[in-house]
Design a protein around this motif. Structure first.
Motif, PDB file in Angstrom:
ATOM      1  N   ILE A 635       0.854  -1.194   0.000  1.00 27.42           N
ATOM      2  CA  ILE A 635       0.000   0.000   0.000  1.00 27.42           C
ATOM      3  C   ILE A 635       0.893   1.248   0.000  1.00 27.42           C
ATOM      4  CG2 ILE A 635      -1.996  -1.090   1.119  1.00 27.42           C
ATOM      5  CD1 ILE A 635      -1.093   0.462   3.670  1.00 27.42           C
ATOM      6  N   LYS A 636       0.326   2.336  -0.491  1.00 34.91           N
ATOM      7  CA  LYS A 636       1.114   3.576  -0.618  1.00 34.91           C
ATOM      8  C   LYS A 636       1.520   4.101   0.756  1.00 34.91           C
ATOM      9  CE  LYS A 636      -0.857   5.164  -4.965  1.00 34.91           C
ATOM     10  NZ  LYS A 636      -2.201   4.545  -4.975  1.00 34.91           N
ATOM     11  N   GLY A 637       0.650   3.864   1.743  1.00 33.02           N
ATOM     12  CA  GLY A 637       0.919   4.403   3.076  1.00 33.02           C
ATOM     13  C   GLY A 637       1.871   3.555   3.903  1.00 33.02           C
ATOM     14  N   TYR A 638       2.520   2.580   3.277  1.00 32.42           N
ATOM     15  CA  TYR A 638       3.388   1.668   4.035  1.00 32.42           C
ATOM     16  C   TYR A 638       4.423   2.389   4.906  1.00 32.42           C
ATOM     17  CZ  TYR A 638       6.860  -1.919   5.047  1.00 32.42           C
ATOM     18  OH  TYR A 638       7.745  -2.749   5.694  1.00 32.42           O
ATOM     19  N   PRO A 639       5.027   3.498   4.426  1.00 37.79           N
ATOM     20  CA  PRO A 639       6.017   4.181   5.276  1.00 37.79           C
ATOM     21  C   PRO A 639       5.474   4.516   6.667  1.00 37.79           C
ATOM     22  CG  PRO A 639       6.086   5.080   3.062  1.00 37.79           C
ATOM     23  CD  PRO A 639       4.921   4.135   3.105  1.00 37.79           C
ATOM     24  N   MET A 640       4.151   4.718   6.784  1.00 36.10           N
ATOM     25  CA  MET A 640       3.570   5.004   8.100  1.00 36.10           C
ATOM     26  C   MET A 640       3.814   3.838   9.063  1.00 36.10           C
ATOM     27  SD  MET A 640       2.003   7.918   7.572  1.00 36.10           S
ATOM     28  CE  MET A 640       0.716   8.161   8.771  1.00 36.10           C
ATOM     29  N   LEU A 641       3.807   2.624   8.515  1.00 40.70           N
ATOM     30  CA  LEU A 641       4.035   1.453   9.375  1.00 40.70           C
ATOM     31  C   LEU A 641       5.519   1.251   9.664  1.00 40.70           C
ATOM     32  CD1 LEU A 641       1.541  -1.060   7.710  1.00 40.70           C
ATOM     33  CD2 LEU A 641       1.239   0.148   9.857  1.00 40.70           C
ATOM     34  N   GLN A 642       6.341   1.843   8.826  1.00 45.55           N
ATOM     35  CA  GLN A 642       7.789   1.754   9.036  1.00 45.55           C
ATOM     36  C   GLN A 642       8.242   2.774  10.079  1.00 45.55           C
ATOM     37  OE1 GLN A 642       8.893  -1.036   8.059  1.00 45.55           O
ATOM     38  NE2 GLN A 642      10.449  -0.494   6.572  1.00 45.55           N
ATOM     39  N   GLY A 643       7.332   3.729  10.387  1.00 44.96           N
ATOM     40  CA  GLY A 643       7.670   4.765  11.366  1.00 44.96           C
ATOM     41  C   GLY A 643       8.103   6.041  10.673  1.00 44.96           C
ATOM     42  N   VAL A 644       7.294   7.088  10.832  1.00 48.17           N
ATOM     43  CA  VAL A 644       7.670   8.389  10.249  1.00 48.17           C
ATOM     44  C   VAL A 644       7.871   9.392  11.379  1.00 48.17           C
ATOM     45  CG1 VAL A 644       6.612   8.155   7.973  1.00 48.17           C
ATOM     46  CG2 VAL A 644       5.205   8.879   9.888  1.00 48.17           C
ATOM     47  N   ARG A 645       8.564  10.454  11.086  1.00 47.30           N
ATOM     48  CA  ARG A 645       8.827  11.554  12.032  1.00 47.30           C
ATOM     49  C   ARG A 645       9.266  11.028  13.401  1.00 47.30           C
ATOM     50  NH1 ARG A 645       3.615  13.987  11.873  1.00 47.30           N
ATOM     51  NH2 ARG A 645       3.020  14.048   9.713  1.00 47.30           N
ATOM     52  N   GLY A 646      10.276  10.210  13.398  1.00 48.20           N
ATOM     53  CA  GLY A 646      10.862   9.754  14.664  1.00 48.20           C
ATOM     54  C   GLY A 646      10.104   8.620  15.341  1.00 48.20           C
ATOM     55  N   GLU A 647       8.962   8.228  14.783  1.00 49.73           N
ATOM     56  CA  GLU A 647       8.222   7.105  15.388  1.00 49.73           C
ATOM     57  C   GLU A 647       8.945   5.796  15.098  1.00 49.73           C
ATOM     58  OE1 GLU A 647       3.598   8.648  15.030  1.00 49.73           O
ATOM     59  OE2 GLU A 647       4.340   7.094  13.691  1.00 49.73           O
ATOM     60  N   LYS A 648       8.729   4.819  15.990  1.00 52.05           N
ATOM     61  CA  LYS A 648       9.358   3.518  15.753  1.00 52.05           C
ATOM     62  C   LYS A 648       8.518   2.707  14.769  1.00 52.05           C
ATOM     63  CE  LYS A 648      12.021   2.907  19.885  1.00 52.05           C
ATOM     64  NZ  LYS A 648      11.716   2.754  21.310  1.00 52.05           N
ATOM     65  N   ARG A 649       9.146   1.672  14.185  1.00 55.64           N
ATOM     66  CA  ARG A 649       8.446   0.763  13.274  1.00 55.64           C
ATOM     67  C   ARG A 649       7.269   0.143  14.033  1.00 55.64           C
ATOM     68  NH1 ARG A 649       8.743  -4.779  12.226  1.00 55.64           N
ATOM     69  NH2 ARG A 649       8.629  -5.414  10.021  1.00 55.64           N
ATOM     70  N   ARG A 650       6.130   0.017  13.340  1.00 52.33           N
ATOM     71  CA  ARG A 650       4.942  -0.589  13.963  1.00 52.33           C
ATOM     72  C   ARG A 650       5.079  -2.113  13.981  1.00 52.33           C
ATOM     73  NH1 ARG A 650       2.591   3.359  16.657  1.00 52.33           N
ATOM     74  NH2 ARG A 650       4.747   3.988  16.647  1.00 52.33           N
ATOM     75  N   ASP A 651       4.285  -2.766  14.798  1.00 54.38           N
ATOM     76  CA  ASP A 651       4.387  -4.222  14.924  1.00 54.38           C
ATOM     77  C   ASP A 651       3.721  -4.904  13.719  1.00 54.38           C
ATOM     78  OD1 ASP A 651       4.611  -6.824  15.725  1.00 54.38           O
ATOM     79  OD2 ASP A 651       4.191  -6.387  17.830  1.00 54.38           O
ATOM     80  N   GLN A 652       4.459  -4.905  12.605  1.00 53.27           N
ATOM     81  CA  GLN A 652       3.903  -5.446  11.355  1.00 53.27           C
ATOM     82  C   GLN A 652       3.673  -6.960  11.448  1.00 53.27           C
ATOM     83  OE1 GLN A 652       6.415  -4.015   8.089  1.00 53.27           O
ATOM     84  NE2 GLN A 652       6.520  -2.024   9.091  1.00 53.27           N
ATOM     85  N   GLU A 653       4.481  -7.612  12.252  1.00 56.25           N
ATOM     86  CA  GLU A 653       4.332  -9.071  12.385  1.00 56.25           C
ATOM     87  C   GLU A 653       2.992  -9.399  13.066  1.00 56.25           C
ATOM     88  OE1 GLU A 653       7.096  -7.362  12.959  1.00 56.25           O
ATOM     89  OE2 GLU A 653       8.294  -8.214  11.320  1.00 56.25           O
ATOM     90  N   ALA A 654       2.667  -8.617  14.124  1.00 56.05           N
ATOM     91  CA  ALA A 654       1.400  -8.858  14.828  1.00 56.05           C
ATOM     92  C   ALA A 654       0.222  -8.589  13.894  1.00 56.05           C
ATOM     93  CB  ALA A 654       1.318  -7.957  16.054  1.00 56.05           C
ATOM     94  N   LEU A 655       0.365  -7.553  13.093  1.00 59.67           N
ATOM     95  CA  LEU A 655      -0.682  -7.200  12.134  1.00 59.67           C
ATOM     96  C   LEU A 655      -0.825  -8.300  11.070  1.00 59.67           C
ATOM     97  CD1 LEU A 655      -2.653  -5.055  11.211  1.00 59.67           C
ATOM     98  CD2 LEU A 655      -0.768  -3.854  10.108  1.00 59.67           C
TER      99      LEU A 655
END
Ligand code: COA
Length: 702
Positions: A635-655
């Motif tokens: 999806i185009k918004g994938y970078p959001m799950l990778q963590g933007v603006r200093g946020e950590k990577r999201r728990d993609q495995e749990a998702l």
């Protein structure tokens, strides 16, 4: 012998209704077989004439003295069933039914009877309502299309007969090589899957191209694709999101047939074509060249402009160019003036002649770093396009390289078109613009990826699920005459399959609500539970962030009053006391039971991403964790799950686990579940999991 051999590769053919009338379909089919130099016997069948087009004609198929493989039906619809009976009796196994007037006009009954008659005698039916079949290796033009198409290695299978007619002569203009052109029509019996299965084992076919209007059996179609072991290009017509508006769930409204078809074709290892031109371009490369085993493509060009356009297109199509390593650059350097560039694109510059191309091509083919080559050329006064084409052919032949694709992009006038013909005759794909060229190379890369996976399906069902309890929840709702589960039911259903739903308990009075809130822990959320109130917030049925017993009591009363005001006679089950999940990235996961492909799962980011951008992706269920990870990445918004603006990577495995588990749930309960939404799901930092905050399940009608 393959069961479909009598249809796709017949040794003898009867034309039933081989008319004496020039210009009639029966006459044309007979003439086509003669003109195409069909080597086996042709038997015209006509009760009124002893001879047609110089061939002995027979009053009926029963009068033919030898066995006949295939019969081409050119008689009106009201005669077809009689003819089928006669053919079946005479031992004909291949029924090629050109005649219209069956399922396409609502006459399903006769269509089914036709198939029944043929199958009862071990035969198969292609059509009805087709142009016919054409096979170059068999020299069989059993159709009323103009001529046997240009000979080559793509089997073109089309639901539309008109498209076959249209493309037939185009194959000569484009030198698009075809092994077979098959019109499927109503697909009363032989369908896409059967045809794929046949041409997958056909030694004369290296690529299968499909023009699809609709698939009848999605499972069979996908299985045939995965088992083919040959590149397949799929062009789907009619891709509007029709019917989606009527869907009851959020996921349903986002489905639309095209996204599901695209997902299904991809999972079936078919390469998606966006239009006719794209289908022909990709098929040409796939039929002629080996697959692109790695991602290092080199563009050799005499023009900076087309080189840069090629580089842009490569990135757009998912095979971005890499700068050549220093030692590789040094080798290319030898074949260009100082002002050239060996980096990639390898710009040998406009003054370069045949020698420059020869040197660079030879270098690229020999170089282990290079996986595939794009030879780009813009027509100059310095060189003749055909000389460059011949240089490509010679160097490729001399190199003996068989595992690196070479495709050509010649941009120019008549000279380039002429050079293109020379290239195509030597089985080297030629295109007239950088975008088509790189799209074709990308198709070769995709084919390589598909062949690495092979026919393996890597979904492993989860053992820690409670299917019986899930079924019981559905049965209870059905007994109450409901078409949708309430939120607590839906959450319990999800929990049966291990989805991490927020803790919740259904309270029927204030005291219960306070007790549950204490058990769950403050703050809590209260939500109305009523089959008559689907949009809870609109009805004032939700209170969030309630921090103590007093707030819960007030919230309980307010919601009850609001609900009664919203719908006085609403059947209220109670109020759900829910854990208030901490904030996280909002995503939506859901499912839709597609009429063709069965249960599918969807993923997208929540809020504006899904509402406005429709940035969602689908897969036919069930899906593995790897597949669920790939869904997130596309999806185009994938970078959001990778963590933007200093946020950590999201728990993609749990998702991914949520997606995979939901895919098992909707597959297991395929007969009952129409649509689901797990929306929103809050996803936390890596290792901290995710929570399904709201759940919706719509049941299938029984
Ligand atoms: N056995 C053998 N021949 C028979 C017959 C039988 N039982 N009954 C009739 N015939 C002969 C006829 O005598 C005639 O030959 P003649 O012209 O020498 O007299 C021939 O069969 C054709 O019959 P006719 O009645 O003239 O039919 P037609 O040629 O007008 O139409 C179809 C037949 C099949 C072409 C027509 O019904 C049709 O379906 N057309 C649409 C096809 C199409 O578009 N397909 C889809 C493409 S995408």
């Amino acid at each position: 012998m393959h069961e479909l051999e009598p249809i796709f590769n017949p040794r003898s053919i009867a034309v039933i209704g081989a008319s004496r009338r020039e210009g009639s379909i029966g006459h044309s089919v007979t003439k086509n077989l003669i003109d195409g130099k069909f080597p086996g016997p042709i038997y015209p069948i006509n009760p009124g004439s002893p001879e047609i087009l110089g061939l002995k004609a027979y009053p009926s198929i029963g009068d033919v003295p030898e066995p006949v493989d295939a019969a081409v039906y050119c008689v009106p619809a009201d005669k077809v069933l009689d003819v089928a009976r006669q053919c079946a009796k005479a031992g004909v196994k291949g029924h090629i039914v050109i005649t219209s007037g069956f399922g396409e006009v609502g006459n399903k009954k006769d269509e089914e009877e036709l198939v029944r008659i043929a199958k009862a005698s071990g035969g198969r039916v292609i059509g009805p309502n087709i142009v016919g079949t054409m096979s170059n290796p068999a020299k069989a033009n059993a159709s009323f299309a103009p001529v046997l198409p240009y000979n080559g290695q793509t089997a073109l299978i089309s639901q539309s007969g008109a498209l076959i007619i249209a493309l037939d002569t185009v194959t000569y203009v484009r030198k698009f090589g075809v092994s077979a052109m098959i019109s499927l029509g109503n697909m009363a019996d032989v369908d896409f899957a059967d045809s794929i299965e046949y041409y997958a084992q056909d030694p004369n076919t290296t690529c299968i191209a499909l023009y699809i209007e609709g698939v009848k059996n999605g499972f069979k179609f996908m299985q045939a694709g995965r088992w083919a072991g040959k590149p397949i290009v799929a062009l789907k017509a009619g891709v509007s999101a029709h019917g989606a508006a009527a869907a009851a769930s959020h996921t349903g409204s986002l489905a639309g047939s095209v996204k599901v078809y695209q997902a299904a074709c991809n999972q079936a290892h078919m390469i998606w074509a966006t239009d006719l031109e794209d289908m022909l371009n990709k098929s040409q490369a796939l039929a002629m060249q080996p697959v692109l085993k790695g991602g290092n493509v080199v563009i050799i060009t005499n023009g900076g402009g087309i080189g840069v356009l090629g580089s842009d297109a490569a990135e757009r199509h998912g095979i971005p160019l890499q700068t050549a390593p220093a030692d590789v650059q040094a080798q290319f350097r030898k074949f260009m003036p100082d002002f050239g560039s060996p980096k990639n694109p390898v710009d040998i510059t406009g003054g370069s002649g045949v020698a420059g191309y020869e040197g660079a091509i030879e270098t690229a083919l020999k170089c282990p770093w290079v996986d595939g080559v794009g030879v780009f050329y813009c027509e100059t006064a310095v060189t003749k396009a055909t000389d460059i084409a011949n240089a490509v052919i010679t160097k490729l032949k001399e190199s003996g390289v068989k595992d690196k694709p070479v495709v050509c992009c010649f941009v120019g006038g008549a000279g380039s078109v002429e050079a293109g013909k020379v290239l195509l005759e030597a089985s080297i794909p030629y295109y007239d613009c950088p975008n088509k060229t790189m799209s074709a190379l990308a198709a070769l890369r995709q084919a390589a990826r598909f062949s690495e996976v092979g026919c393996r399906v890597d979904f492993e069902p989860y053992a820690d699920v409670d299917k019986k309890r899930a079924q019981a929840i559905i049965e209870l709702a059905r007994k109450a005459g409901r078409k949708a589960l309430t939120e607590p039911e839906a959450k319990t259903l999800f929990a049966c399959y291990g989805l991490p739903v927020t803790k919740s308990s259904l309270a029927t009075n204030e005291n219960e609500a306070v007790r549950y809130a204490q058990e769950i822990g403050y703050p809590v959320v209260l939500k109305i539970v009523s089959p008559d109130i689907l949009h809870k917030s609109d009805a004032g049925g939700v209170r969030v962030n309630l921090k103590d017993a007093e707030a819960v009591r007030i919230g309980f009363r307010t919601i009850m009053e609001n609900a009664k005001r919203y719908k006085a006679d609403a059947d209220i089950h109670g109020i759900l006391v829910c854990e208030m999940a901490p904030l996280g990235s909002e995503v939506i996961v859901g499912s839709v039971n597609d009429a063709t492909f069965g249960p599918t799962v969807m993923f997208g980011l929540g809020g504006v991403f899904v509402e406005v951008m429709k940035d969602v992706t689908f897969r036919v269920a069930p899906i593995s964790i790897d597949c669920a990870m790939a869904m997130q990445q596309e999806i185009k918004g994938y970078p959001m799950l990778q963590g933007v603006r200093g946020e950590k990577r999201r728990d993609q495995e749990a998702l991914a686990a949520v997606l995979s588990r939901l895919s098992q749930l909707v597959s297991d309960l395929d007969d009952d579940i129409a649509e689901t939404d797990a929306n929103p799901i809050l996803v936390y930092e890596e290792g901290k999991g995710c929570r399904v905050v709201d759940a919706r399940v719509i049941l299938k009608r029984r």
